[in-house]
Design a protein around this motif. Structure first.
Motif, short mmCIF file in Angstrom:
data_model
loop_
_atom_site.label_atom_id
_atom_site.label_comp_id
_atom_site.label_asym_id
_atom_site.label_seq_id
_atom_site.Cartn_x
_atom_site.Cartn_y
_atom_site.Cartn_z
N SER A 51 0.89 -1.04 -0.18
CA SER A 51 -0.24 -0.20 0.00
C SER A 51 0.83 1.17 0.00
O SER A 51 2.07 1.56 0.40
N GLY A 52 0.51 2.47 -0.37
CA GLY A 52 1.57 3.28 -0.57
C GLY A 52 2.34 3.86 -1.21
O GLY A 52 3.18 3.62 -1.37
N LEU A 53 2.17 2.35 -2.89
CA LEU A 53 2.86 2.27 -3.83
C LEU A 53 3.61 3.32 -4.65
O LEU A 53 2.75 3.87 -4.94
N ILE A 54 4.34 4.11 -4.38
CA ILE A 54 4.71 4.86 -6.00
C ILE A 54 5.43 3.91 -6.54
O ILE A 54 6.24 2.77 -6.80
N PHE A 55 4.48 4.66 -8.13
CA PHE A 55 5.33 3.66 -8.81
C PHE A 55 5.50 3.95 -10.08
O PHE A 55 4.81 4.98 -10.82
N ASN A 56 7.07 4.02 -10.67
CA ASN A 56 6.98 4.82 -11.45
C ASN A 56 8.04 4.43 -12.72
O ASN A 56 8.92 3.32 -13.23
N ALA A 57 6.90 3.40 -14.20
CA ALA A 57 8.39 3.31 -15.62
C ALA A 57 7.58 3.69 -16.77
O ALA A 57 7.23 3.19 -17.58
N ALA A 58 8.04 4.93 -16.49
CA ALA A 58 7.59 5.78 -17.32
C ALA A 58 9.24 5.81 -18.99
O ALA A 58 9.87 5.38 -17.82
N TYR A 59 8.52 5.64 -19.81
CA TYR A 59 9.80 6.60 -20.32
C TYR A 59 9.83 5.12 -21.06
O TYR A 59 12.00 4.93 -20.92
N ASN A 60 9.50 4.07 -21.45
CA ASN A 60 9.82 2.24 -21.80
C ASN A 60 9.41 2.33 -22.91
O ASN A 60 8.92 2.98 -23.75
N ALA A 61 8.92 0.88 -22.91
CA ALA A 61 8.64 0.87 -24.68
C ALA A 61 7.96 -0.24 -24.18
O ALA A 61 7.51 -1.30 -24.49
N LEU A 62 6.65 -0.35 -22.87
CA LEU A 62 5.90 -1.51 -22.61
C LEU A 62 4.49 -1.69 -23.12
O LEU A 62 4.24 -0.35 -23.21
N THR A 63 3.99 -2.71 -23.16
CA THR A 63 2.93 -2.12 -23.99
C THR A 63 1.42 -3.02 -23.42
O THR A 63 1.23 -3.59 -22.07
N GLY A 64 0.51 -3.33 -24.34
CA GLY A 64 -0.66 -3.59 -22.86
C GLY A 64 -1.78 -2.79 -22.77
O GLY A 64 -1.02 -2.14 -23.14
N THR A 65 -2.19 -2.77 -21.68
CA THR A 65 -3.86 -1.78 -21.33
C THR A 65 -3.33 -2.15 -19.80
O THR A 65 -2.88 -2.88 -19.47
N LEU A 66 -3.51 -0.40 -18.82
CA LEU A 66 -3.64 -0.72 -17.86
C LEU A 66 -4.12 -1.69 -16.98
O LEU A 66 -5.26 -2.16 -17.48
#
Length: 246
Positions: A51-66
């Motif tokens: 909980s309280g997760l800080i999540f940053n996966a910006a500037y990649n080439a990840l695919t799929g939907t949220l």
């Protein structure tokens, strides 16, 4: 991690016993930005369930939907996925389940260099925003609940996603904590809610849309007196209601 894209390893999301999340599932901060990662974004989301997760996966080439299931846990305090190769629409109910979310930065969800089409490389010469031209895989509406259900939200960025909805004209209020709003380079229509202008966020960018209607003189006066405010409304279909002179 420069050079060619690197697949997110399944070993990182499972422990030795194969349990989902493995040794990473209790992490409260997951930052894998700017690493040329590929593969389904859902695999990266599986890395932690804290909980309280800080999540940053910006500037990649990840695919799929949220991933709706992961977001519906309501455990996120910050979510940043700017410039990837994602598709689909914004899952409003799942995003708005995260009542402690203070930062939601989802600009250019399908704008990473790895998923851009060479056929559209000429758009820069026209002065168009590249992420908008490349964002055909993303679309839909701005979830209305983002304005009302996220009481801790301070920064909202959804630019360059080919969003086509109206902004809610009947919006009565927005989060008092909201200081930055960037919905630029979409295809938003309708009028700008007065509640959004009256909230006076420090940074407001609604440029390069199809917004119409008349701006109240009181709203423009408000921003004119706020020296720290950065307001960008250009390339829309707006007009200004001037105050009456006696």
């Amino acid at each position: 991690m420069g050079g060619r894209p690197v697949a997110w390893s399944a070993a990182a999301e499972h422990g030795a016993d194969g349990a989902a999340g493995g040794p990473l599932r209790e992490l409260q901060t997951v930052v894998v930005a700017s690493n040329a990662l590929t593969g389904p974004v859902a695999d990266v989301f599986a890395a932690s369930t804290a909980s309280g997760l800080i999540f940053n996966a910006a500037y990649n080439a990840l695919t799929g939907t949220l991933p709706v299931a992961s977001l519906s846990r309501g455990t996120y305090a910050s979510l940043v996925l700017t410039d990837n190769c994602l598709a689909g629409t914004l899952p409003g109910a799942a995003l708005c389940a995260n009542g402690d979310l203070s930062e939601l930065l989802l600009s250019g969800l399908h704008a990473a260099a790895a998923c851009r089409s060479d056929a559209l490389s000429f758009v820069a010469a026209w002065g168009l925003h590249a992420s908008y031209a490349e964002s055909a895989a993303v679309g839909g509406a701005v979830p209305p609940c983002l304005w009302t259900a996220l009481g801790a939200l301070s920064d909202l960025a959804l630019s360059g996603n080919a969003l086509i909805s109206h902004l809610p004209s009947d919006l009565a209020t927005v989060a008092a904590t909201l200081v930055g709003v960037d919905l630029s380079h979409n295809a938003l229509t309708g009028t700008i809610p007065e509640a959004l202008l009256e909230a006076n966020p420090t940074r407001l960018d609604l440029s390069f849309n199809r917004l119409a209607g008349t701006l109240a003189a009181s709203a423009t006066t408000l921003y004119a007196t706020q020296n720290k405010s950065q307001v960008s409304l250009q390339v829309n279909r707006l007009s200004l209601r001037r105050p009456a002179h006696h």
